[in-house]
Scaffold this motif. Sequence first.
Motif, mmCIF file in Angstrom:
data_model
loop_
_atom_site.group_PDB
_atom_site.id
_atom_site.type_symbol
_atom_site.label_atom_id
_atom_site.label_comp_id
_atom_site.label_asym_id
_atom_site.label_seq_id
_atom_site.Cartn_x
_atom_site.Cartn_y
_atom_site.Cartn_z
ATOM 1 N N PRO A 24 0.830 -1.207 0.000
ATOM 2 C CA PRO A 24 0.000 0.000 0.000
ATOM 3 C C PRO A 24 0.864 1.257 0.000
ATOM 4 O O PRO A 24 1.921 1.295 0.628
ATOM 5 N N SER A 25 0.387 2.289 -0.713
ATOM 6 C CA SER A 25 1.122 3.552 -0.734
ATOM 7 C C SER A 25 0.953 4.243 0.615
ATOM 8 O O SER A 25 -0.010 4.017 1.334
ATOM 9 N N THR A 26 1.897 5.085 0.929
ATOM 10 C CA THR A 26 1.844 5.794 2.205
ATOM 11 C C THR A 26 1.126 7.127 2.078
ATOM 12 O O THR A 26 0.916 7.801 3.080
ATOM 13 N N THR A 29 -3.628 7.465 -1.180
ATOM 14 C CA THR A 29 -4.331 7.519 -2.464
ATOM 15 C C THR A 29 -5.093 6.234 -2.739
ATOM 16 O O THR A 29 -5.925 6.194 -3.634
ATOM 17 N N GLY A 30 -4.786 5.181 -2.009
ATOM 18 C CA GLY A 30 -5.409 3.892 -2.249
ATOM 19 C C GLY A 30 -4.669 3.072 -3.286
ATOM 20 O O GLY A 30 -5.077 1.966 -3.606
ATOM 21 N N ASN A 31 -3.585 3.626 -3.826
ATOM 22 C CA ASN A 31 -2.781 2.894 -4.805
ATOM 23 C C ASN A 31 -1.879 1.894 -4.108
ATOM 24 O O ASN A 31 -1.564 2.034 -2.931
ATOM 25 N N HIS A 32 -1.452 0.895 -4.887
ATOM 26 C CA HIS A 32 -0.537 -0.115 -4.379
ATOM 27 C C HIS A 32 0.602 -0.282 -5.371
ATOM 28 O O HIS A 32 0.460 0.042 -6.545
ATOM 29 N N THR A 33 1.709 -0.809 -4.897
ATOM 30 C CA THR A 33 2.880 -1.013 -5.735
ATOM 31 C C THR A 33 3.267 -2.482 -5.717
ATOM 32 O O THR A 33 3.288 -3.105 -4.655
ATOM 33 N N ALA A 34 3.545 -3.022 -6.896
ATOM 34 C CA ALA A 34 4.093 -4.373 -7.015
ATOM 35 C C ALA A 34 5.543 -4.207 -7.446
ATOM 36 O O ALA A 34 5.840 -3.476 -8.387
#
Length: 107
Positions: A24-26, A29-34
């Motif tokens: 999860p992004s800090t 924003t609700g975005n995630h990173t792979a």
Amino acid sequence: MKTAETTLENLRQLTSKYCNTLIPSTDKTGNHTAQIKMLNYYELGCTITEIIKLCIVALEQEAHQPSTTIKYSPINVPLILEMVLEMFPLDEFELITEINKVLVGEF
């Protein structure tokens, strides 16, 4: 007999153990990173270059004339991509996302 609370706790433990691909992004924003692990920027550059070369060869296969002694069988890129789409487990990913929403509340 297991209670619902025990079952939820077991699911939370499994989620924390296995659901680590998306970070999860800090910034809320609700975005995630792979992430893809690479040794260094050179390896990253080589990997990207190889992927681009594969796409070029696959899409321009007619431009590459084989020798007459080798039986030529063109790469059927659309068929391969259709097979990959069929094999891609989107339903399972959706289930994992929903379980994570319930257990972690981050998604």
